[in-house]
Design an enzyme around this catalytic site. Structure first.
Site, PDB file in Angstrom:
ATOM      1  N   SER A   1      -2.543  -6.212  -7.490  1.00  0.00           N
ATOM      2  CA  SER A   1      -1.801  -5.989  -6.348  1.00  0.00           C
ATOM      3  C   SER A   1      -2.344  -7.185  -5.629  1.00  0.00           C
ATOM      4  O   SER A   1      -1.807  -8.233  -5.726  1.00  0.00           O
ATOM      5  CB  SER A   1      -2.401  -4.701  -5.511  1.00  0.00           C
TER       6      SER A   1
ATOM      7  N   HIS B   1       2.302   2.044  -9.167  1.00  0.00           N
ATOM      8  CA  HIS B   1       1.606   0.858  -8.816  1.00  0.00           C
ATOM      9  C   HIS B   1       0.107   0.805  -9.578  1.00  0.00           C
ATOM     10  O   HIS B   1      -0.486  -0.101  -9.774  1.00  0.00           O
ATOM     11  CB  HIS B   1       1.196   1.022  -7.279  1.00  0.00           C
TER      12      HIS B   1
END
Length: 717
Positions: A576, A691
Site C-alpha cells: 500500500s 486491498h
C-alpha cells in the site's frame, strides 16, 4: 465508538488507502501537456491499463501472471512454503478472536471447512474453555453458494441494547464497497422488512432500532472526488432509500462525511464528522429535534475518542489553545471537557489534560469501557496498558500485564468492564487475556502453539542515523549463531505513512518460511508512521517526504555496516503506502537491495489522485495540481523515475483486480514500462481479495508462498 474515524473509514488498513474515478480538470490537462516527464514516459504506460476489468488490460495481466506462476511454482520451495502457510492459516488451534457484547462473545471464523467464514457466538464462561460450544449464526460459504455470489464478510454493526439486530456488510470479491442487510441473530435470518442498502462505500449509525443515519451513494454527484459520500440522510424502517430525509451535506472536495454516535449517560448522541482532508476534520452534533447540526469547537486535526463520565475525550494531532481558556495542549496530548455543558450552553467547561507523551512515547489506542478508559501506549515502540478514571480530575494506574511484547485491546464495550487484550512478540505466539478493568482481574484464556522453532531466535533493537541526524529505531530478528560476514539473507520491512505504527508481532508464516530457513527479518520504524506520535508522522508529509525514504536507506546501510547482510542478500517488502516506499527504494537506491516485494502499491504519483480513492490522500502526499508539490512528486514518483538503461534489482509486484482502494493500474503500468525497458520483474495480480487480498485463506497461503519463493531465489541462492 470510532476511535480514529478517518483511519477506520478511509484507511484501513493497512493500512490505509480507497476509491472512485474522477474527471480530469482542464487545468490538469494543460499542466500534463507542459511537463516533460509526462510526455514520453506517461504515454509509454497506456491508460487502458487503468480499465480495471478491461479485456486488453486483463489479457496483459494474465500473461504476466502465467509467466510468474510458471517460474515461481516450479521451484520446489514454493510447494513447501504453500503447504506450511496453508497449515498455519487453516489451523484449528488458532485463537478465535471475538467481541464481547450483550452477554455473548461473537467470532468470525475461517478454516479449510469455512473458507469464506462463519459468524458464531458463545457465552463468556464457555469462551474461556479450551473447546467452547459455539452457536453458529451465519455461514458466508452457504450464503455465497445459495446466491451464487462471491461474498466476502466485511463485518457487522449491531444495535446496542439489542445486539441481536445487526447490519451485515457483504463485499463482492473483497472490495471496500459493500451491500448491507439487516440480520437477526435470534432467528438467524435476514429480515424481510429489514434495512437493505445497495453496494456502495456506505457508513451509518443506528439512531434507534427503527432509524439510521446513512452516508452512501445517493446517485449523481453525491460522492466526493475521493469516492466517499458527503451527504447524510435519515432512513426509517420500511422507507425506500429514495425517500430518506436530508440531514447534512459537505462538499465534493471533502474526503467524505461520516455519521457516528456517542453515549452520554443513557442518552445516545448522533454525531457526524466532516473530513475536509485526510487529517483535517469538523465534528457536528445532530440534535434529536431535527434542528440544524451544531459544530463542536475543536481544532481541525483531532480525533473524538468517545465520552467517559460526561467528558468528551479528544486525541490531538496539533497544538490547541481553546477559546476562552488559559490552557494550551500539545500535539499528541489527550484532553477532555464537559460535554453536557457544551450541549446546553455551547461553551467549553472543565477542560482537562488526560495524557501528555514524552518524545519517545505515544498513544497507540483508546478504549472506553463502562468504568474505565484504557490507554494502550507505545513507549519506545513497546506496549503498556494504563487504566484511567475520572472524578473531578483524571487519575490512572498501570495494568500489571506480563511484559512480553506488543499489546492491543481486541474487544471493549461501553456496557461492560470486561475487555480482551492480545499480547504477542516476534518470537512469542499470541496470548489472549480476559481483563476486568474494574477489579483488575487478569486471566489468560487463549493462546496459540508455536508455529515455528524460535529456540535459536534472538531479537535486538538498534538505531540508525538518518541523513538529517534523526535516530531511527529498528528491530533485528535473527538466529543467534549467524556469522557477521554479510552473507545472511535479510528481509527489511517498513510502511512509513499515515501515522501507522509498526510493532513487534508474531507471524507463523514469516517464522516458518523465512526465519527457520536462515533468513533475518528487520522491522524499520521510519518516519511517516505513528511510533512516536503525530510529529513523527508529520515530519514526512507532502514535500518533506524524502526524510521517510532517507530513513529506510539509513536502516539498510546500517545493517550492511554491521555486516548482518550485504546488498546481494538484502531484500525489502512493503504494501500500500509501503508499496510506494518500495517503488521509491527501487528507483532511488537500486544498488542497496537485490529483491523488492512491492504489494498493492501506489507508483504513479502524478495520477494517483485520479485513481479510486487517491484524492483522499492529498493531505499525505501533496497534490499534482499544485506546482511545487507536483515538482516534488515528479522527483519521487517511481513510474516517472525509471532509467531505461538502469541497473535494477528484481522486483515482484503483488496486487488485486478487486482492490477498489489502491488501483491495480499502479502496478500494471510500472510492470509495463519495465517490460518495455527489458528490466527483470515478476507480477501476480489476484483476481479477488480486495486491498488486503484476504478473500480466502488459501489465496493468502498462495500469495505468501510466491513472495518467499521469490525472496529465496534472489537472496539465498
Amino acid at each position: 465508538m470510532k476511535a480514529n474515524l478517518l483511519t477506520t473509514v478511509v484507511i484501513a488498513s493497512t493500512c490505509i488507502l480507497a476509491g472512485c474515478n474522477n474527471p480530469e480538470p482542464e487545468q490538469q490537462k494543460n499542466m500534463e501537456q507542459q511537463t516533460p516527464l509526462m510526455t514520453k514516459k506517461a504515454t509509454d504506460a497506456p491508460l487502458w491499463l487503468e480499465e480495471v476489468e478491461g479485456e486488453q488490460a486483463l489479457t496483459k495481466v494474465n500473461q504476466w501472471n502465467d509467466t510468474t506462476l510458471e517460474k515461481l511454482m516450479a521451484d520446489k520451495r514454493y510447494q513447501q512454503y504453500f503447504d506450511a502457510g496453508l497449515e498455519i492459516v487453516n489451523s484449528k488451534d488458532k485463537i478465535p478472536y471475538g467481541t464481547y457484547r450483550g452477554g455473548y462473545v461473537y467470532n468470525f471464523w475461517q478454516d479449510e471447512d469455512n473458507v469464506r467464514g462463519l459468524l458464531r457466538r458463545t457465552t463468556l464462561d464457555e469462551y474461556a474453555k479450551a473447546q467452547p460450544k459455539w452457536e453458529n449464526l451465519l455461514s458466508i460459504d452457504n450464503l455465497a453458494a445459495l446466491e451464487e455470489k462471491n461474498w466476502v464478510y466485511k463485518g457487522s454493526k449491531c444495535f446496542e441494547g439489542n445486539y441481536d439486530r445487526c447490519l451485515i456488510s457483504l463485499s463482492n470479491g473483497g472490495k471496500d464497497s459493500v451491500e448491507i442487510r439487516e440480520w437477526d441473530h435470534s432467528s438467524q435470518t435476514f429480515l424481510e422488512e429489514g434495512f437493505t442498502l445497495p453496494e456502495a462505500k456506505t457508513d451509518f449509525n443506528w439512531k434507534d432500532i427503527n432509524n439510521l443515519n446513512i452516508a452512501t451513494d445517493w446517485g449523481e454527484n453525491s460522492l466526493t472526488e475521493s469516492g466517499y459520500p458527503y451527504i447524510v440522510k435519515t432512513l426509517q424502517r420500511g422507507q425506500p432509500l429514495a425517500e430518506a430525509k436530508h440531514v447534512f451535506s459537505g462538499e465534493q472536495t471533502d474526503v467524505g462525511v461520516f455519521p457516528f454516535s456517542v453515549k452520554l449517560g443513557e442518552q445516545n448522541l448522533n454525531m457526524l464528522v466532516r473530513a475536509r482532508t485526510f487529517y483535517e476534520s469538523e465534528y457536528f452534533w445532530l440534535p434529536d429535534d431535527g434542528s440544524e447540526a451544531k459544530q463542536l469547537p475543536l481544532p481541525s486535526k483531532v480525533s473524538v475518542e468517545g465520552v467517559f463520565k460526561g467528558q468528551l475525550v479528544l486525541s490531538l494531532n496539533q497544538q490547541w489553545s481553546p477559546t476562552g481558556s488559559q490552557q494550551t495542549f500539545e500535539s499528541g496530548d489527550l484532553a477532555s471537557f464537559d460535554l453536557s455543558h457544551w450541549l446546553e450552553k455551547q461553551q467549553i467547561k472543565n477542560l482537562q489534560l488526560l495524557y501528555h507523551p514524552d518524545q519517545r512515547s505515544t498513544v497507540d489506542g483508546v478504549s472506553i469501557s463502562a468504568n474505565k478508559v484504557v490507554l494502550t501506549l507505545l513507549e519506545n515502540v513497546k506496549s503498556n496498558l494504563y487504566l484511567y478514571d475520572f472524578d473531578t480530575k483524571w487519575s490512572h494506574v498501570k495494568l500489571a500485564m506480563p511484559e512480553n511484547g506488543s499489546m492491543s485491546v481486541s474487544s471493549v464495550n461501553r456496557d461492560s468492564d470486561i475487555i480482551f487484550v492480545n499480547q504477542e512478540s516476534f518470537v512469542a505466539p499470541d496470548t489472549l487475556f480476559k481483563v476486568d478493568v474494574n477489579n483488575l482481574d487478569i486471566t489468560e484464556i487463549k493462546s496459540i502453539p508455536a508455529r515455528f522453532d524460535a529456540s535459536n531466535i534472538v531479537v535486538e533493537q538498534f538505531q540508525a542515523s538518518s541523513k538529517d541526524g534523526e535516530k531511527i529505531p529498528y528491530f533485528v530478528v535473527r538466529q543467534k549463531d549467524i556469522k557477521y560476514d554479510g552473507s545472511n539473507p535479510t528481509l527489511q520491512y517498513a510502511y512509513g505513512g499515515f501515522q501507522v505504527s509498526l510493532k513487534p508481532s508474531y507471524s507463523g508464516i514469516l517464522g516458518k518460511n523465512w526465519l527457520e530457513q536462515g533468513g533475518v527479518y528487520v522491522l524499520a520504524n521510519i518516519r511517516g508512521g505513528g511510533e512516536f506520535g503525530p510529529n513523527w508522522h508529520q515530519a514526512g508529509l507532502k514535500t518533506k517526504r524524502q526524510v521517510i525514504y532517507d530513513d529506510m536507506i539509513a536502516v539498510g546501510e546500517d545493517i550492511i555496516a554491521k555486516k548482518i547482510t550485504s546488498p546481494e542478500h538484502l531484500g525489502i517488502m512493503g504494501g500500500s503506502n509501503g508499496g510506494l516506499l518500495m517503488g521509491v527504494m527501487y528507483t532511488q537506491r537500486p544498488d542497496l537491495w537485490n529483491a523488492v516485494v512491492c504489494q498493492v502499491p501506489l507508483l504513479d504519483m502524478l495520477r494517483y489522485h485520479k485513481l479510486l480513492a487517491g484524492a483522499s490522500w492529498v493531505g499525505e502526499y501533496g497534490s499534482p495540481d499544485i506546482p511545487n508539490e507536483r515538482e516534488f512528486l515528479e522527483k519521487i514518483s517511481p513510474l516517472h523515475n525509471i532509467d531505461p538503461k538502469g541497473d535494477y534489482p528484481s522486483i515482484l509486484f503483488v496486487t488485486s483486480t478487486k482492490d477498489d482502494r489502491v488501483h491495480p493500474a499502479h502496478a500494471r503500468k510500472m510492470a509495463y514500462l519495465l517490460e518495455n525497458y527489458g528490466h527483470d520483474f515478476e507480477y501476480y495480480e489476484n483476481i479477488d481479495g480486495g486491498h488486503s487480498a484476504s478473500a480466502n485463506l488459501r489465496e493468502t497461503a498462495k500469495r505468501t508462498a510466491l513472495e518467499y519463493t521469490f525472496l529465496s531465489q534472489k537472496l539465498m541462492d
